[in-house]
Design a protein around this motif. Structure first.
Motif, PDB file in Angstrom:
ATOM      1  N   VAL A  22       0.838  -1.205   0.000  1.00  0.00           N
ATOM      2  CA  VAL A  22       0.000   0.000   0.000  1.00  0.00           C
ATOM      3  C   VAL A  22       0.869   1.250   0.000  1.00  0.00           C
ATOM      4  O   VAL A  22       0.626   2.205  -0.747  1.00  0.00           O
ATOM      5  N   VAL A  23       1.919   1.232   0.835  1.00  0.00           N
ATOM      6  CA  VAL A  23       2.789   2.407   0.918  1.00  0.00           C
ATOM      7  C   VAL A  23       3.508   2.645  -0.412  1.00  0.00           C
ATOM      8  O   VAL A  23       3.606   3.780  -0.884  1.00  0.00           O
ATOM      9  N   ALA A  24       3.973   1.561  -1.037  1.00  0.00           N
ATOM     10  CA  ALA A  24       4.651   1.715  -2.330  1.00  0.00           C
ATOM     11  C   ALA A  24       3.708   2.332  -3.358  1.00  0.00           C
ATOM     12  O   ALA A  24       4.085   3.230  -4.108  1.00  0.00           O
ATOM     13  N   VAL A  25       2.443   1.858  -3.353  1.00  0.00           N
ATOM     14  CA  VAL A  25       1.466   2.421  -4.288  1.00  0.00           C
ATOM     15  C   VAL A  25       1.250   3.906  -4.000  1.00  0.00           C
ATOM     16  O   VAL A  25       1.209   4.738  -4.921  1.00  0.00           O
ATOM     17  N   LEU A  26       1.153   4.266  -2.711  1.00  0.00           N
ATOM     18  CA  LEU A  26       0.949   5.677  -2.356  1.00  0.00           C
ATOM     19  C   LEU A  26       2.106   6.535  -2.874  1.00  0.00           C
ATOM     20  O   LEU A  26       1.892   7.590  -3.475  1.00  0.00           O
ATOM     21  N   TYR A  27       3.350   6.072  -2.631  1.00  0.00           N
ATOM     22  CA  TYR A  27       4.510   6.834  -3.109  1.00  0.00           C
ATOM     23  C   TYR A  27       4.459   6.994  -4.623  1.00  0.00           C
ATOM     24  O   TYR A  27       4.698   8.072  -5.163  1.00  0.00           O
ATOM     25  N   CYS A  28       4.163   5.876  -5.318  1.00  0.00           N
ATOM     26  CA  CYS A  28       4.129   5.931  -6.781  1.00  0.00           C
ATOM     27  C   CYS A  28       3.085   6.926  -7.257  1.00  0.00           C
ATOM     28  O   CYS A  28       3.338   7.713  -8.172  1.00  0.00           O
ATOM     29  N   LEU A  29       1.909   6.928  -6.612  1.00  0.00           N
ATOM     30  CA  LEU A  29       0.842   7.824  -7.043  1.00  0.00           C
ATOM     31  C   LEU A  29       1.248   9.280  -6.843  1.00  0.00           C
ATOM     32  O   LEU A  29       1.079  10.114  -7.749  1.00  0.00           O
ATOM     33  N   VAL A  30       1.804   9.580  -5.658  1.00  0.00           N
ATOM     34  CA  VAL A  30       2.199  10.967  -5.384  1.00  0.00           C
ATOM     35  C   VAL A  30       3.238  11.422  -6.410  1.00  0.00           C
ATOM     36  O   VAL A  30       3.108  12.480  -7.043  1.00  0.00           O
ATOM     37  N   ASN A  31       4.273  10.594  -6.616  1.00  0.00           N
ATOM     38  CA  ASN A  31       5.346  10.996  -7.524  1.00  0.00           C
ATOM     39  C   ASN A  31       4.880  11.038  -8.968  1.00  0.00           C
ATOM     40  O   ASN A  31       5.311  11.885  -9.747  1.00  0.00           O
ATOM     41  N   TYR A  32       3.969  10.104  -9.316  1.00  0.00           N
ATOM     42  CA  TYR A  32       3.451  10.109 -10.688  1.00  0.00           C
ATOM     43  C   TYR A  32       2.654  11.393 -10.929  1.00  0.00           C
ATOM     44  O   TYR A  32       2.785  12.028 -11.982  1.00  0.00           O
ATOM     45  N   ALA A  33       1.868  11.804  -9.914  1.00  0.00           N
ATOM     46  CA  ALA A  33       1.092  13.040 -10.048  1.00  0.00           C
ATOM     47  C   ALA A  33       2.033  14.226 -10.252  1.00  0.00           C
ATOM     48  O   ALA A  33       1.786  15.091 -11.111  1.00  0.00           O
TER      49      ALA A  33
ATOM     50  N   GLU B 144       7.108   3.363 -15.248  1.00  0.00           N
ATOM     51  CA  GLU B 144       6.558   4.403 -14.369  1.00  0.00           C
ATOM     52  C   GLU B 144       6.700   4.012 -12.900  1.00  0.00           C
ATOM     53  O   GLU B 144       7.039   4.837 -12.061  1.00  0.00           O
ATOM     54  N   VAL B 145       6.448   2.726 -12.602  1.00  0.00           N
ATOM     55  CA  VAL B 145       6.541   2.290 -11.205  1.00  0.00           C
ATOM     56  C   VAL B 145       7.961   2.460 -10.685  1.00  0.00           C
ATOM     57  O   VAL B 145       8.198   3.085  -9.651  1.00  0.00           O
ATOM     58  N   PHE B 146       8.945   1.944 -11.415  1.00  0.00           N
ATOM     59  CA  PHE B 146      10.302   1.952 -10.875  1.00  0.00           C
ATOM     60  C   PHE B 146      10.995   3.308 -11.001  1.00  0.00           C
ATOM     61  O   PHE B 146      12.008   3.548 -10.375  1.00  0.00           O
ATOM     62  N   ARG B 147      10.419   4.198 -11.825  1.00  0.00           N
ATOM     63  CA  ARG B 147      10.948   5.555 -11.845  1.00  0.00           C
ATOM     64  C   ARG B 147      10.450   6.346 -10.644  1.00  0.00           C
ATOM     65  O   ARG B 147      11.094   7.283 -10.193  1.00  0.00           O
ATOM     66  N   ASN B 148       9.252   5.998 -10.174  1.00  0.00           N
ATOM     67  CA  ASN B 148       8.616   6.832  -9.156  1.00  0.00           C
ATOM     68  C   ASN B 148       8.720   6.280  -7.741  1.00  0.00           C
ATOM     69  O   ASN B 148       8.475   7.006  -6.785  1.00  0.00           O
ATOM     70  N   ILE B 149       9.061   5.005  -7.600  1.00  0.00           N
ATOM     71  CA  ILE B 149       9.121   4.454  -6.247  1.00  0.00           C
ATOM     72  C   ILE B 149      10.451   4.876  -5.601  1.00  0.00           C
ATOM     73  O   ILE B 149      11.474   4.899  -6.268  1.00  0.00           O
TER      74      ILE B 149
END
Lengths: 266, 220
Positions: A242-253, B60-65
């Motif tokens: 869940v935390v990884a998904v949250l980080y990815c979403l914030v950074n993707y935004a 996208e996943v591994f660039r942003n994590i």
């Protein structure tokens, strides 16, 4: 050339080639589904779908706690960004100065902060500074190093922007009688800033990533709160996912925002 | 800096080992990540929708994590799924995944600099798409990404500091500084030595990258 390269490469396939492509696509899709199935089976096999490991995600308190962590992350990232923007400007002015006594220290500071891992700076604030009597709060032990190392990068980004402003504008403004400081503040920097807004926003992604180290100094950001949840509920995989998904979403935004800002304004 | 020489007398060999471990982690993760990035870039060009979708998601996943989050997941969460990877391979795997995502992203930009007319020309000569990719597109794309790849390599070298977050048997530079700062009052001197080593490594990479770029850059 506006044509995408893959369209040129595979643009006009023969009917036979199209048929082959379709079959292979289905094959690939099947293989990917099999992979997902294997992962799901792995979860099932390891007992990771047990209700005990997931049920607390249905509770409001869990999300409030994770939300607090995310706020902690954003609070630290925001302050680090402000430090970076301001100190970056100071370093830029030093870097561009014609006085060696201002330029050399600025170059040294930029190269030093850029060339040392942020985590090492965090350890210095965490372990070394207290031994010489400087005690920072957990918030600043995280925010200050992140802000400092970002400032050096931001200074270089600023510089790229300033160098991109046509030289003739400086000459023209000087010819009109503006002082050097006036030229920089009202002609060059405002334009340079507009060039580099996308790059600065993109840098924010790195700031958010760096604040992940907050758990090192036990500052209550997302990662630290995740660790607390894990300690409470003994649920490693779900919480980290869940935390990884949250980080990815914030950074993707943030990345998307940077792309949008990067589009030219007419 | 009077405190540096007693420190080096005591910890000198440890620093050399830490530097070598930092370099080893950097080199292994860069080489594997770069190779994986090239494979991903080529696979993303194929006209296979599902593959493109999944690989775009991957990038996208591994660039942003955050790398630490990924490392912690691999080291502490995967064993719950009965996947146990040793500490050092975990660090290399983490950095390799992140490196491959950025490589794929940069190479994609590099590929876009290749003119579509060249592809038309190659096709009219009867070349197969895969031949065009490997002998026309990739060589030019690779030559145009030397600078971003140099920055990536430096960033990767600095990222090896996250190895200090797992109980690696050997200590890399950041872990060594943390240990010395914990055990003694020589924290500042240790920090200065480690910082100098990181800076020197970064300068070497930057110099090598600039030299390579000058040799292979395509003047348009």
């Amino acid at each position: 050339m506006s044509r995408a390269l893959e369209d040129v490469l595979f643009g006009d396939l023969t009917h036979k080639a199209q048929a082959i492509t379709r079959v292979v696509s289905v094959g690939v899709a099947a293989a990917l589904l099999a992979l997902i199935a294997a992962i799901v089976y792995r979860f099932q096999d390891a007992g990771q779908f047990a209700g005990r490991l997931w049920e607390f995600f249905a509770w409001e308190t869990t999300w409030v706690f994770l939300g607090k962590g995310l706020l902690g992350t954003l609070a630290s990232a925001a302050a680090a960004a402000v430090i970076a923007l301001v100190l970056g400007l100071v370093l830029l002015v030093g870097r561009l100065s014609r006085l060696r006594i201002a330029r050399w220290p600025a170059v040294a500071v930029i190269e030093f902060l850029r060339g040392v891992p942020t985590l090492l700076l965090i350890y210095v604030c965490f372990l070394v500074l207290p031994s010489v009597g400087i005690k920072l709060s957990a918030y600043w032990m995280l925010t200050l190093p992140v802000g400092l190392s970002t400032a050096a990068v931001v200074a270089e980004v600023y510089r790229a922007g300033v160098l991109a402003v046509p030289r003739g504008q400086t000459d023209a403004a000087r010819a009109l009688g503006l002082s050097k400081a006036q030229v920089f503040a009202s002609i060059v920097f405002p334009q340079a800033f507009r060039y580099i807004v996308p790059a600065l926003v993109a840098q924010l992604v790195i700031v958010v990533k760096d604040t992940t180290f907050g758990y090192v100094v036990t500052y209550g950001e997302l990662m630290q709160n995740a660790k607390v949840l894990i300690a409470n509920y003994r649920s490693l995989v779900p919480v980290y996912l869940v935390v990884a998904v949250l980080y990815c979403l914030v950074n993707y935004a943030i990345s998307r925002a940077s792309h949008r800002l990067g589009r030219p304004v007419y | 800096m009077g405190s540096v020489s007693p420190l080096l007398a005591e910890y000198g060999p440890a620093f050399v080992q830490a530097l070598l471990l930092t370099w080893k982690l950097t080199a292994l993760s860069f080489v594997s990540g770069f190779a994986l990035g090239i494979v991903i870039t080529v696979a993303r060009l194929l006209p296979l929708r599902p593959l493109r979708f999944v690989l775009t998601l991957y990038v996208e996943v591994f660039r942003n994590i955050p790398s630490v989050a990924l490392l912690i997941f691999i080291v502490f969460a995967l064993p719950d799924l009965n996947v146990v990877i040793d500490y050092e391979p975990s660090v290399i795997l983490t950095l390799c995944l992140v490196c491959s995502a950025f490589t794929a992203d940069y190479l994609r930009t590099g590929i876009n600099t290749v003119d579509g007319g060249q592809i038309d020309a190659a096709r009219s000569l009867g070349m197969q798409p895969m031949t065009i990719i490997t002998s026309v597109v990739l060589p030019q794309a690779l030559r145009s990404v030397v600078q971003p790849m140099t920055s990536l390599l430096i960033a990767l070298m600095l990222s090896t500091a996250l190895a200090s977050q797992v109980p690696l048997p050997g200590k890399e530079l950041t872990a060594l500084v943390a240990k010395i700062a914990n055990d003694s009052a020589a924290g500042i001197a240790a920090f200065a030595v480690a910082a100098a080593m990181y800076l020197a490594s970064g300068l070497i990479i930057a110099w090598a990258g600039a030299t390579l770029d000058r040799k292979v850059r395509i003047l348009r």
